[in-house]
Design a protein around this motif. Sequence first.
Motif, PDB file in Angstrom:
ATOM      1  N   ARG A 185       0.824  -1.204   0.000  1.00  9.36           N
ATOM      2  CA  ARG A 185       0.000   0.000   0.000  1.00  9.36           C
ATOM      3  C   ARG A 185       0.864   1.263   0.000  1.00  9.36           C
ATOM      4  O   ARG A 185       0.516   2.268  -0.615  1.00  9.36           O
ATOM      5  CB  ARG A 185      -0.921  -0.001   1.217  1.00  9.36           C
ATOM      6  N   ARG A 186       2.013   1.192   0.677  1.00 13.16           N
ATOM      7  CA  ARG A 186       2.918   2.345   0.762  1.00 13.16           C
ATOM      8  C   ARG A 186       3.931   2.400  -0.365  1.00 13.16           C
ATOM      9  O   ARG A 186       4.595   3.417  -0.548  1.00 13.16           O
ATOM     10  CB  ARG A 186       3.695   2.295   2.089  1.00 13.16           C
ATOM     11  N   GLY A 205      15.860  10.862   0.912  1.00 15.70           N
ATOM     12  CA  GLY A 205      15.240   9.835   0.078  1.00 15.70           C
ATOM     13  C   GLY A 205      14.960   8.532   0.794  1.00 15.70           C
ATOM     14  O   GLY A 205      14.987   7.458   0.192  1.00 15.70           O
ATOM     15  N   VAL A 206      14.663   8.613   2.095  1.00 18.94           N
ATOM     16  CA  VAL A 206      14.407   7.411   2.899  1.00 18.94           C
ATOM     17  C   VAL A 206      12.903   7.138   2.958  1.00 18.94           C
ATOM     18  O   VAL A 206      12.097   8.042   3.188  1.00 18.94           O
ATOM     19  CB  VAL A 206      14.975   7.577   4.320  1.00 18.94           C
ATOM     20  N   HIS A 207      12.524   5.875   2.747  1.00 22.87           N
ATOM     21  CA  HIS A 207      11.116   5.487   2.792  1.00 22.87           C
ATOM     22  C   HIS A 207      10.643   5.167   4.199  1.00 22.87           C
ATOM     23  O   HIS A 207       9.523   5.513   4.572  1.00 22.87           O
ATOM     24  CB  HIS A 207      10.888   4.259   1.898  1.00 22.87           C
ATOM     25  N   ARG A 243      16.199   3.158   1.445  1.00 19.25           N
ATOM     26  CA  ARG A 243      16.019   4.181   0.415  1.00 19.25           C
ATOM     27  C   ARG A 243      15.421   3.587  -0.857  1.00 19.25           C
ATOM     28  O   ARG A 243      15.498   4.191  -1.923  1.00 19.25           O
ATOM     29  CB  ARG A 243      17.357   4.854   0.121  1.00 19.25           C
ATOM     30  N   SER A 244      14.822   2.418  -0.727  1.00 18.54           N
ATOM     31  CA  SER A 244      14.175   1.773  -1.860  1.00 18.54           C
ATOM     32  C   SER A 244      13.024   0.922  -1.364  1.00 18.54           C
ATOM     33  O   SER A 244      13.080   0.364  -0.258  1.00 18.54           O
ATOM     34  CB  SER A 244      15.167   0.885  -2.625  1.00 18.54           C
ATOM     35  N   THR A 245      11.971   0.832  -2.185  1.00 21.56           N
ATOM     36  CA  THR A 245      10.881  -0.108  -1.903  1.00 21.56           C
ATOM     37  C   THR A 245      10.704  -1.075  -3.079  1.00 21.56           C
ATOM     38  O   THR A 245       9.641  -1.678  -3.228  1.00 21.56           O
ATOM     39  CB  THR A 245       9.555   0.636  -1.643  1.00 21.56           C
ATOM     40  N   LYS A 246      11.751  -1.220  -3.884  1.00 24.65           N
ATOM     41  CA  LYS A 246      11.690  -2.221  -4.952  1.00 24.65           C
ATOM     42  C   LYS A 246      11.527  -3.603  -4.324  1.00 24.65           C
ATOM     43  O   LYS A 246      12.173  -3.916  -3.311  1.00 24.65           O
ATOM     44  CB  LYS A 246      12.952  -2.173  -5.801  1.00 24.65           C
TER      45      LYS A 246
END
Length: 321
Positions: A185-186, A205-207, A243-246
Amino acid sequence: MRAILIVNPNATSTTAAGRDLVAHALASRVSLTVLHTTHRGHARELATEARRAGIDLVIVHGGDGTVNEVVNGLLGVPAPTSMQSVTVGPVPLLAVVPGGSANVFARSLGIAKDPVEATNQLIDLLESGSSRRIGLGYCDRTWFLFNAGLGWDADVCDAIDRGRKGGEAVTPSRYVRTAITTFFRRKRRDPHLTVETDAGEAVTGVHFAFVTNSDPWTFLEARPVRTNPGTSFDSGLGIFAMRSTKVFTTLRVVVQMLSGTSGPHSRALLRDDDVKWIRVRSTEPTGLQVDGDYLGERTEVEFASAPDALAVVAPLPGDTP
C-alpha cells in the motif's frame, strides 16, 4: 524484599490459572503485592506509585506494551540535557515474566518465553543476586526498550492495534500479513524522510526508518528478526533505513534479516549499529511507533541513547536461560 507484581490480565498469553501460579511462586520468595491493570496507562501509574513508595522490585507479567508503561512510570521524563531520569527516590529493580505475543524485551534479555519457566528463572536470579544495568532509547518524551520507527512498521502497529480493538487475535501470521499488505500500500509513495546521526551526514530519500536498542528487533515465533546485530543494551542505538521499496531489493534485505547474524546490507540501506542520536525529519506527517505502540503522526523525531538507564533482574550477557 518488598515487591509488586503488575499483571495485565488482557495480555495475549496469560491465563487466570497461570497468573495465580506465577504469583504464588514469587510470593514464596519475596513480600509480594499483586496489582492488576484495568486501563491503558494504568501500569505506568502503578509503577510511579511503587517508586514513590520505596518498593524494591517491580515485576511485570504482561507483554512489551505493559513493560514499556512500567519503565516510563519508573523513570519519568528525563532532563533534556543529561538524559538522566527525573525521579523522586531510588528506582526499583525491574523484572519481567513474559505474557504477551512477542515478548521481545524479555527474550532479548535472555528471559525464558514460557511464564512458568521464566518465573523459576527469576527466582534463581533473585536468590543469586544477579542483575545488570542496561541502556534505553528515548524519543518523543517516551523511553523505549528495544525498538521504535517511522513509516512502514508504525503503520503495521497502527493496523494491529485497530484490529485488536476489534477483537482480532494478535499472532505472528497476522503481523506478517499486515506487514505485506502495508508494504504494497505504501510502495508507490515518494520517499519523504531524511535521516541524520552523530556518525555521518544526513541521508535523504528514505522510505522508512527503524531504530533499535537491542538485538533482535523482533521475533516471528522462535525465529529472531535482526536489523542491527551489533546493537545491544550495552551499546548505542541502531539505525536501519531503506532508500528503496523495490520488491527484489526489499525481499533480499528481509531474507538477510531472517537468516543470519552478520547484518543486512544493501546499497539502498543505511545501517549503523552504535550511534548516540538519530534525527528523522519528514516532509509529511508520518506514523511513529515505540516498542510496538503506535503514537500517532510526526514530522520530526529525535532518538537518543541513554546508557545504564535501568537496573533489571536478568542473566548476564552471554549466559543462557
